[in-house]
Design an enzyme around this catalytic site. Structure first.
Site, mmCIF file in Angstrom:
data_model
loop_
_atom_site.group_PDB
_atom_site.id
_atom_site.type_symbol
_atom_site.label_atom_id
_atom_site.label_comp_id
_atom_site.label_asym_id
_atom_site.label_seq_id
_atom_site.Cartn_x
_atom_site.Cartn_y
_atom_site.Cartn_z
ATOM 1 N N ILE A 1 9.209 -2.965 -1.662
ATOM 2 C CA ILE A 1 8.769 -4.097 -0.755
ATOM 3 C C ILE A 1 10.055 -5.043 -1.115
ATOM 4 O O ILE A 1 10.525 -5.381 -2.042
ATOM 5 C CB ILE A 1 7.374 -4.503 -0.956
ATOM 6 C CG1 ILE A 1 7.060 -5.491 0.291
ATOM 7 C CG2 ILE A 1 7.367 -5.015 -2.472
ATOM 8 C CD1 ILE A 1 5.541 -5.823 0.234
ATOM 9 N N GLY B 1 6.977 0.678 -3.427
ATOM 10 C CA GLY B 1 6.596 1.275 -2.160
ATOM 11 C C GLY B 1 7.228 2.618 -1.916
ATOM 12 O O GLY B 1 6.841 3.523 -0.845
ATOM 13 N N ASP C 1 4.700 5.235 -2.655
ATOM 14 C CA ASP C 1 4.132 5.321 -1.892
ATOM 15 C C ASP C 1 4.355 6.173 -0.731
ATOM 16 O O ASP C 1 3.636 7.173 -0.174
ATOM 17 C CB ASP C 1 3.460 4.022 -1.256
ATOM 18 C CG ASP C 1 2.834 3.047 -2.195
ATOM 19 O OD1 ASP C 1 1.851 3.227 -2.440
ATOM 20 O OD2 ASP C 1 3.462 1.974 -2.650
ATOM 21 N N GLU D 1 4.107 -1.894 -9.246
ATOM 22 C CA GLU D 1 3.448 -3.000 -8.642
ATOM 23 C C GLU D 1 2.563 -4.008 -9.807
ATOM 24 O O GLU D 1 2.518 -5.202 -9.643
ATOM 25 C CB GLU D 1 2.069 -2.430 -7.760
ATOM 26 C CG GLU D 1 2.631 -2.459 -6.379
ATOM 27 C CD GLU D 1 3.303 -0.857 -6.190
ATOM 28 O OE1 GLU D 1 3.632 -0.342 -5.153
ATOM 29 O OE2 GLU D 1 3.634 -0.272 -7.418
ATOM 30 N N ASP E 1 -1.303 -0.810 -3.318
ATOM 31 C CA ASP E 1 -2.295 -0.838 -2.338
ATOM 32 C C ASP E 1 -2.039 0.136 -0.851
ATOM 33 O O ASP E 1 -2.698 -0.187 -0.148
ATOM 34 C CB ASP E 1 -2.900 -2.105 -1.930
ATOM 35 C CG ASP E 1 -1.641 -2.992 -1.690
ATOM 36 O OD1 ASP E 1 -0.492 -2.545 -1.233
ATOM 37 O OD2 ASP E 1 -2.016 -4.431 -1.388
#
Length: 327
Positions: free
Chosen positions: A117, A173, A176, A196, A204
């Site tokens: 991110i 991310g 993810d 994170e 999340d």
């Protein structure tokens, strides 16, 4: 032997009769091997896709039936900014409906796959949400997180197989993202980091939900999540996070495009149906999944793709010679 040949002839005749009763078979006369096709594809100049115009990603037609989605902010280590979270959703929604696309390769431009991110770009959305009422701020943040989650869920929901080709760092991310892909390749210099906890939050947008099912080792997932340590390429291969490791990015991309070409040569009815049922089975019991599969195939078994494939096998033709209709 004679009896077997008679049965084969009768079966072939039956197949031909059924084909004539529906529509004529058309064969692709090219019988090139996958390796030669892949070599040609790797030399081909990618063509940008007209209806995919984005700021943070680039979409090109790598070869017939194969799209290449590239994270395209190399100067920012492909950090995921505001535009990315919106554009990747739009991109894969279009790909899902693209009847000409049968496989997708996702990679990163520049020196690494992604640094995760873009905190500089996203800080105000996350750390300074609008309003001064706790409940309303909470509703805002819940909606924001849900939208970010959709960015990677849309990859999983895309019926076309998605191959992640990872080089350098795959951070935050990025984990993810690749957890939502169907197949993962990486280079020897790649590393993976659930980052994170180092910035004071729990992942999340998909890692905690998908990574345990990808790796199948909850102890290892917990270790990676609680410490934010780097998982290097060899460990990623041993754990099952990736299926193959390559010496460099070029070799990896060539292999990824070759795999995509192989997948795209198969019946799209069979391939896309398989992906949908594999994901369903991951989240349901065996009995539920078998029932879902039976319901699925009661219509899919009526496809002409089966007849074409059986005929090619009986005539000892390369399966890549079959022309399957768009889906």
């Amino acid at each position: 032997m004679a009896t077997a040949m008679t049965v084969s002839s009768k079966l072939l005749g039956l197949l031909m009769q059924q084909l004539r009763g529906t529509r004529q078979l058309y064969f692709n006369v090219s019988l090139r091997s996958l390796s030669s096709s892949a070599q040609e594809a790797s030399k081909r100049i990618p063509e940008e896709v007209s209806d995919h115009n984005y700021e943070s990603i680039q979409v090109t037609s790598a070869q017939k039936h194969v799209l290449h989605v590239q994270l395209n902010r190399p100067e920012k280590r492909n950090a995921m900014n505001r535009a990315f979270w919106r554009e990747l959703v739009e991109c894969f929604q279009k790909i899902s409906k693209d009847s000409d696309c049968r496989a997708v390769v996702v990679s990163g431009a520049g020196k690494m796959f992604t640094s995760g991110i873009d905190l500089m770009d996203m800080a105000s959305d996350i750390l300074q949400p609008p309003g001064d009422d706790v409940a309303r701020i909470a509703w805002y943040l819940r909606d924001l997180i849900s939208r970010y989650q959709k960015t990677f869920t849309v990859i999983e929901k895309c019926p076309k197989p998605v191959i992640a080709a990872i080089h350098g760092g795959c951070i935050g991310g990025g984990v993810d993202l690749i957890s939502a892909c169907d197949i993962r390749y990486c280079t020897q210099d790649a590393f993976f980091q659930v980052k994170e906890v180092d910035v004071g939050l729990a992942a999340d947008v998909g890692t905690l939900q998908r990574l345990p099912k990808v790796i199948g080792n909850r102890s290892l997932v917990n270790e990676l999540t609680f410490t934010a340590r780097k998982m290097m390429a060899d460990e990623a291969l041993d754990s099952g996070l990736v299926s193959r490791v390559f010496p460099d990015k070029d070799v990896m991309l060539n292999a990824a495009f070759a795999l995509a070409a192989d997948i795209s040569s198969k019946s799209p009815v069979a391939v896309q149906g398989s992906k949908i049922n594999l994901i369903y089975s991951r989240d349901h019991s065996v009995d539920e999944s078998l029932d879902y599969m039976a319901t699925w195939n009661m219509s899919m078994l009526q496809t002409q793709d089966i007849i074409k494939s059986v005929q090619a096998a009986m005539e000892k033709k390369d399966s890549k010679s079959i022309t399957f209709s768009k889906l």
